[in-house]
Scaffold this active site. Structure first.
Site, PDB file in Angstrom:
ATOM      1  N   LYS A  52       0.813  -1.072   0.208  1.00 42.63           N
ATOM      2  CA  LYS A  52       0.060   0.014   0.081  1.00 42.63           C
ATOM      3  C   LYS A  52       0.748   1.155  -0.108  1.00 42.63           C
ATOM      4  CE  LYS A  52      -3.717  -2.499   1.855  1.00 42.63           C
ATOM      5  NZ  LYS A  52      -4.648  -2.855   3.037  1.00 42.63           N
ATOM      6  N   GLN A  96      -5.074  -1.848   9.293  1.00 41.58           N
ATOM      7  CA  GLN A  96      -4.977  -3.023   8.532  1.00 41.58           C
ATOM      8  C   GLN A  96      -5.773  -4.165   9.414  1.00 41.58           C
ATOM      9  OE1 GLN A  96      -3.698  -3.676   5.609  1.00 41.58           O
ATOM     10  NE2 GLN A  96      -4.014  -5.878   5.543  1.00 41.58           N
ATOM     11  N   ASP A 119     -11.150   2.253   3.036  1.00 45.79           N
ATOM     12  CA  ASP A 119     -11.587   1.085   2.870  1.00 45.79           C
ATOM     13  C   ASP A 119     -13.115   0.498   2.694  1.00 45.79           C
ATOM     14  OD1 ASP A 119      -9.369  -0.722   3.128  1.00 45.79           O
ATOM     15  OD2 ASP A 119      -9.178  -0.694   5.177  1.00 45.79           O
TER      16      ASP A 119
HETATM   17  N1  GUN Z   1      -7.287  -7.184   5.688  1.00 44.46           N
HETATM   18  C1  GUN Z   1      -7.665  -7.921   4.752  1.00 44.46           C
HETATM   19  N2  GUN Z   1      -8.202  -6.923   3.508  1.00 44.46           N
HETATM   20  C2  GUN Z   1      -8.036  -5.845   4.036  1.00 44.46           C
HETATM   21  C3  GUN Z   1      -8.505  -4.805   3.447  1.00 44.46           C
HETATM   22  O1  GUN Z   1      -9.041  -4.594   2.190  1.00 44.46           O
HETATM   23  N3  GUN Z   1      -8.372  -3.684   4.192  1.00 44.46           N
HETATM   24  C4  GUN Z   1      -8.021  -3.541   5.704  1.00 44.46           C
HETATM   25  N4  GUN Z   1      -7.826  -2.408   6.284  1.00 44.46           N
HETATM   26  N5  GUN Z   1      -7.530  -4.713   5.992  1.00 44.46           N
HETATM   27  C5  GUN Z   1      -7.731  -5.775   5.284  1.00 44.46           C
END
Ligand code: GUN
Length: 287
Positions: A52, A96, A119
């Protein structure tokens, strides 16, 4: 031969479009920053968080990384989110998942300001998806819509079966397909006659979380198959055990019966970060 839907190429195409948008916004004096918070050091999460950060750098937005220890309290995490909510330089905030067990995930999601929730997990954004309002959409399902559209798959009027009902993938996926005028069925682990239901699908989206679960007898001839799963499987090559990635679909067996299919890796996977970047750029320009 089926069309192999190339998520690597399409995600790159999207990131390149966003890079141009960000450069144009910069000329107007608009800059963006994504705050990424990771609690603990789960190795898979660290890989995602790193990717990211790299994507932010690629498209030209800033990133602030908060790598917090496993023992971080819920209060400490909530206080950091509040601080970032009030920081005008930060347009996007992402925690996350999963967070350690002593932290209430729902509370964390609800504390992120909906305007910065890139998200798309906040109930206000989910609600807007349900009612047809504006808001951030969960990245993986939004990426699947892009895969279909950019591969010229017609969605309108088609029978779509989504296997999986998670808040992150299954539910928003079904709502997005409905928004695109598909006729949508949501199936899950308790669904009876799953094979028969899947066999009705013109577009089958699989997020069941079981390696190679979908075999040819689940798939209508000529269907479009989207595989959201990703699993590491040990495999013997030349007498050595190596680890190989596979999806929820038995690709080797299913592919020849489809008109289009996503591979694993290189299908849905790369789209999630591309759509996260899309949401970050949207966050820079939202009223
Ligand atoms: N953990 C697994 N997929 C995601 C996601 O798309 N966003 C976040 N914040 N955590 C995750």
């Amino acid at each position: 031969m089926p069309q192999i839907i190339d998520g690597k190429r399409i995600s790159q195409e999207i990131k390149d479009e966003l890079k141009e948008k960000v450069a144009a916004l910069k000329e107007q004096g608009i800059e963006g920053t994504l705050a990424v918070i990771q609690v603990g050091n789960d190795p898979a999460s660290s890989v995602y968080v790193n990717n990211k950060k790299k994507a932010c750098e690629y498209i030209g937005i800033g990133s602030l990384a908060y790598e917090l220890p496993e023992e971080t309290t819920e209060e400490e995490l909530l206080a950091l989110i509040e601080k970032l909510n009030n920081d005008d330089k930060v347009n996007g905030i992402l925690v996350q998942l999963p967070v350690p067990k002593h932290i209430d995930e729902e509370k964390i999601i609800k504390t992120i300001s909906p305007e910065k929730d890139v998200d798309g997990f906040h109930p206000e954004n989910v609600g807007n998806l349900v009612t047809g309002g504006k808001g951030f959409v969960s990245c993986t399902p939004a990426g699947i819509i892009q895969l279909l559209k950019r591969s010229n798959v017609t969605i309108e009027g088609k029978n779509c079966v989504v296997i999986g009902r998670s808040n992150i993938v299954g539910k928003p996926m079904a709502l997005l397909m409905l928004r695109e005028n598909a006729t949508v069925t949501i199936a899950h682990s308790k669904t009876q006659n799953l094979k028969e239901i899947c066999k009705q699908a013109d577009i089958l989206i699989v997020a069941i979380g079981k390696p190679r679960f979908i075999t040819a007898d689940y798939v209508k001839e000529g269907a479009v198959v989207i595989d959201v799963g990703i699993h590491r499987e040990p495999k013997e090559v030349d007498g050595k055990v190596v680890s190989k990635l596979c999806g929820d679909v038995n690709y080797e067996e299913v592919a020849e019966h489809t008109s289009a299919i996503t591979p694993v890796p290189g299908g849905v996977g790369p789209m999630t970060i591309a759509m996260l970047m899309n949401n970050c750029v949207e966050a820079m320009t939202r009223e």
